[in-house]
Design an enzyme around this catalytic site. Sequence first.
Site, PDB file in Angstrom:
ATOM      1  N   GLY A 157       0.863  -1.189   0.000  1.00  0.00           N
ATOM      2  CA  GLY A 157       0.000   0.000   0.000  1.00  0.00           C
ATOM      3  C   GLY A 157       0.890   1.226   0.000  1.00  0.00           C
ATOM      4  NE  ARG A 158      -2.922   6.453   0.994  1.00  0.00           N
ATOM      5  CZ  ARG A 158      -3.911   5.767   1.569  1.00  0.00           C
ATOM      6  NH1 ARG A 158      -3.666   4.878   2.519  1.00  0.00           N
ATOM      7  NH2 ARG A 158      -5.160   5.973   1.205  1.00  0.00           N
ATOM      8  CB  ILE A 159       3.229   2.400   4.712  1.00  0.00           C
ATOM      9  CG1 ILE A 159       2.348   3.514   5.298  1.00  0.00           C
ATOM     10  CG2 ILE A 159       4.494   2.221   5.552  1.00  0.00           C
ATOM     11  CD1 ILE A 159       1.711   3.211   6.639  1.00  0.00           C
ATOM     12  CB  THR A 238       6.306  -0.138  11.331  1.00  0.00           C
ATOM     13  OG1 THR A 238       6.253  -0.458   9.933  1.00  0.00           O
ATOM     14  CG2 THR A 238       7.743   0.012  11.775  1.00  0.00           C
ATOM     15  CB  ALA A 239       1.811  -3.335  10.002  1.00  0.00           C
ATOM     16  NE  ARG A 240      -3.222  -0.967  14.156  1.00  0.00           N
ATOM     17  CZ  ARG A 240      -2.738   0.248  13.866  1.00  0.00           C
ATOM     18  NH1 ARG A 240      -1.434   0.441  13.778  1.00  0.00           N
ATOM     19  NH2 ARG A 240      -3.556   1.269  13.681  1.00  0.00           N
ATOM     20  CD  GLU A 269       0.796  -1.407  20.325  1.00  0.00           C
ATOM     21  OE1 GLU A 269       0.330  -0.256  20.344  1.00  0.00           O
ATOM     22  OE2 GLU A 269       1.226  -1.947  19.303  1.00  0.00           O
ATOM     23  CG  HIS A 288       1.985   1.956  18.014  1.00  0.00           C
ATOM     24  ND1 HIS A 288       0.871   1.143  18.101  1.00  0.00           N
ATOM     25  CD2 HIS A 288       1.928   2.502  16.765  1.00  0.00           C
ATOM     26  CE1 HIS A 288       0.182   1.212  16.963  1.00  0.00           C
ATOM     27  NE2 HIS A 288       0.812   2.039  16.141  1.00  0.00           N
ATOM     28  CB  ALA A 290       5.801   3.674  12.757  1.00  0.00           C
TER      29      ALA A 290
HETATM   30  C1  GLV Z   1      -0.947   4.152  13.831  1.00  0.00           C
HETATM   31  O1  GLV Z   1      -0.617   3.043  14.139  1.00  0.00           O
HETATM   32  C2  GLV Z   1      -2.043   4.478  12.997  1.00  0.00           C
HETATM   33  O2  GLV Z   1      -2.867   3.612  12.654  1.00  0.00           O
HETATM   34  O3  GLV Z   1      -2.162   5.660  12.639  1.00  0.00           O
END
Ligand code: GLV
Length: 337
Positions: A157-159, A238-240, A269, A288, A290
């Site tokens: 995706g974008r990231i 860095t996602a979930r 978390e 968390h 990112a």
């Molecule tokens: C951060 O984890 C977001 O979903 O913006």
Amino acid sequence: MSRPSVYVTRKLPSPGLEMLSQYCQLLVHQEEGPPRREELLRNVKGKDALLCLLTDKIDAELLDAAPTLRVVSSLSVGFEHVDVAEATKRGVYVGYTPAVLTEATADFAWALILAVARRVAEGDAYVRGGKWNMAWGPMTMLGEDVHGKTLGILGMGRIGKAVAQRARGFNMRCLYYDVFRSPPDTEREMGVEYTPIEKLLAESDFVTIHVPAAKETTGMINEEKLRLMKKTAFLINTARGAVVDEQALAKALRDGWIAGAGLDVFQKEPIPKDHPLLGFRNVVLTPHLASASKQARSAMAELAAKNLLAALKGERPPSWVNPEVEKIRPLSSVKMF
Ligand code: GLV
């Protein structure tokens, strides 16, 4: 007409609150941590709109507690904490904050890739811990090269795309897997190669996760998948947290199936104090962070405020997840000013 009343579940970076307060009556949660569930349910009662975070569960119970709600605007790109179907059913517009955090999140994935491969966090702890007693050692704290290696991106995706773009500077071979394959021209332009997930895991030196949390991605990186990775490879998330089976990951690290991990997100978390992942020196852990650049968080707050205000003005929010809600409640009946 009285000003719309809005509950904001945390203090926000500028200009979010300033924008909202021009038009709305705000109740802002003042503590640093999230509101407790009872507090959330109590404070949302009678409100026209809610600006929430990913730490707030927006479900049928909450929506029933606040039948006057017209908009839920989340300060996050992920929206798995919002039951979108329940919101839509009740005619509630749901906003989120994609795009504005893409580059910051990609930067951070790279921070973890570099930190874990080149032992940055370990080096820092070594110096601070008073262990640096020899001026320069030809064999001290050797890590792994990043440049010239193979990067595997799960989720284009974008990231994922922004991560791939940075890989070019490191002269890497870049593999990706996604349920949607990009058009050949895009792949060529980005210098990425589509592979089945198994091949990606088997060939990558760094596997970085950029898929959203969903039923389909829960536990996607499990024992079977971790066993496919190279012994010298690193996993970056860095996602979930839900995407990775953490017990399986701890086993993989303990038994040397992989070389290390860089983790910014966790199943729970904050991470419990006795969590097995805390025991590995080849794992870099961050809380968390990112999207936590000043610029990205300010842009997120601005977009979350814009989404909320747009709906209350009777306009389509710039970023919303449930356009089908218009059929249930037209914008003209959301409009308050
Ligand atoms: C951060 O984890 C977001 O979903 O913006």
